[in-house]
Scaffold this active site. Structure first.
Site, PDB file in Angstrom:
ATOM      1  N   ASP A   1       1.085  -1.029   0.019  1.00 54.68           N
ATOM      2  CA  ASP A   1       0.084  -0.104   0.079  1.00 54.68           C
ATOM      3  C   ASP A   1       0.776   1.349  -0.045  1.00 54.68           C
ATOM      4  OD1 ASP A   1       1.046  -0.589   2.745  1.00 54.68           O
ATOM      5  OD2 ASP A   1      -1.293  -0.718   3.492  1.00 54.68           O
TER       6      ASP A   1
ATOM      7  N   ASN B   1      -7.426  -2.658  14.698  1.00 50.93           N
ATOM      8  CA  ASN B   1      -8.932  -2.939  14.125  1.00 50.93           C
ATOM      9  C   ASN B   1      -9.208  -4.123  13.309  1.00 50.93           C
ATOM     10  OD1 ASN B   1      -7.931  -2.120  11.798  1.00 50.93           O
ATOM     11  ND2 ASN B   1      -9.110  -0.326  11.561  1.00 50.93           N
TER      12      ASN B   1
HETATM   13  C1  F6R Z   1       1.542  -1.409   6.237  1.00 51.36           C
HETATM   14  C2  F6R Z   1       0.001  -1.921   6.265  1.00 51.36           C
HETATM   15  C3  F6R Z   1      -0.556  -1.843   7.665  1.00 51.36           C
HETATM   16  C4  F6R Z   1       0.072  -2.377   8.809  1.00 51.36           C
HETATM   17  C5  F6R Z   1      -0.549  -2.338  10.167  1.00 51.36           C
HETATM   18  C6  F6R Z   1       0.054  -2.462  11.430  1.00 51.36           C
HETATM   19  O1  F6R Z   1       1.979  -1.562   4.965  1.00 51.36           O
HETATM   20  O2  F6R Z   1      -0.255  -2.575   5.517  1.00 51.36           O
HETATM   21  O3  F6R Z   1      -1.673  -2.956   7.449  1.00 51.36           O
HETATM   22  O4  F6R Z   1       0.825  -3.505   8.639  1.00 51.36           O
HETATM   23  O5  F6R Z   1      -1.224  -0.811  10.310  1.00 51.36           O
HETATM   24  O6  F6R Z   1       0.903  -1.515  11.657  1.00 51.36           O
HETATM   25  P1  F6R Z   1       2.244  -1.609  12.551  1.00 51.36           P
HETATM   26  O7  F6R Z   1       2.947  -2.770  12.060  1.00 51.36           O
HETATM   27  O8  F6R Z   1       2.928  -0.416  12.791  1.00 51.36           O
HETATM   28  O9  F6R Z   1       1.634  -1.948  13.950  1.00 51.36           O
END
Ligand code: F6R
Length: 266
Positions: free
Chosen positions: A69, A138
């Site tokens: 993303d 979430n």
């Molecule tokens: C990042 C992504 C998000 C993260 C998720 C967890 O490319 O696609 O879905 O994996 O928000 O974020 P962290 O690892 O920072 O807790």
């Protein structure tokens, strides 16, 4: 699902890095197609893969990579763009060709066309061999927020308030967090041949419990991974705290380690 409950992020990084090494080995000289995530969860894995590259010669020379993303509105060079994040934290420190590391263009004049062409580019590369994922508190994966179609494709999505709050730690203030992203869809992610999801900390415990033990529902988008045949989940004790069957998963892992499958005897 193959569920690993580990002591800490570093122990988890070993398990996830082993999955990468196996995928690279299986791909052989034609190179693997890697699906990369940003955020804090994969960073210990990237650090371990960089170490294995430097100290053990693990090579990504023939690999290609697709990011999950990108924020809409941030140019590739912006210090919070995922394009930049993945280079600084991972790909600049290994031997992958920079041109082979592809992300959705958040600055595209036509983000809808950019999203459609992204799925096409993944397909043209032969599809993703291994996708690494984090999970939002979430239950989102990539930016597939609650309510996402379980068969969604790469598209422009709006971020929820909780994601903007979670991600504001990287920005000067919550109002600086972009409100939209280009995100691989849940259907896109499910096409990866192998998926490894990693999560640490108590803030992920509810989402991890739903991912593994909840009913498949767009309320918790990560639950769609229950439909995938090759998913490895690596969580620390805090992230595993709300699992009802944690002891069963630990027991299953222990049994497998103590009784490795000998295919010559099957
Ligand atoms: C990042 C992504 C998000 C993260 C998720 C967890 O490319 O696609 O879905 O994996 O928000 O974020 P962290 O690892 O920072 O807790």
């Amino acid at each position: 699902m193959e569920i690993h409950i580990v002591a800490d992020a570093e122990a988890g990084a070993q398990v996830v890095a082993d999955t990468f090494a196996r995928t690279l080995q299986e791909a052989g000289p034609s190179g693997a197609v890697l699906g990369l995530a940003t955020g804090s969860s994969p960073v210990p894995t990237y650090t371990e893969l960089i170490r294995r590259h430097r100290e053990e010669g693990l090579s990504f020379a023939d690999s290609r990579a697709f990011l999950l993303d990108e924020y809409v509105g941030l140019p590739a060079g912006h210090d919070q763009s995922y394009h930049r994040f993945i280079r600084e934290n991972f790909t600049e420190q290994i031997d992958i060709d920079d041109a082979a590391v592809v992300s959705p263009n958040g600055a595209a004049a036509d983000p809808i066309a950019e999203a459609a062409s992204y799925d096409r580019r993944i397909a043209e590369a032969g599809g993703v061999d291994l996708q690494i994922l984090g999970i939002g508190s979430n239950g989102h994966i990539a930016f597939n927020e609650p309510g996402s179609s379980l068969n969604s494709r790469t598209r422009v999505v709006g971020l929820t308030r909780s994601t903007i709050t979670d991600n504001s730690r990287y920005f000067d203030s919550p109002v600086d967090v972009p409100v939209r992203a280009l995100s691989q869809g849940l259907g896109t992610i499910l096409e990866a041949r192998r998926i490894v999801l990693t999560a640490t900390g108590a803030s992920k415990a509810a989402a991890v419990a739903q991912l593994i033990e909840g009913a498949i529902s767009s309320r918790w988008p990560a639950t769609v991974l229950q439909l995938h045949p090759d998913v490895v989940v690596v969580v620390d004790e805090a992230a595993a705290a709300e699992l009802q069957l944690a002891d069963d998963y630990r027991y299953a892992r222990r049994l497998e380690i103590e009784n490795p499958l000998d295919v010559t005897q099957v």
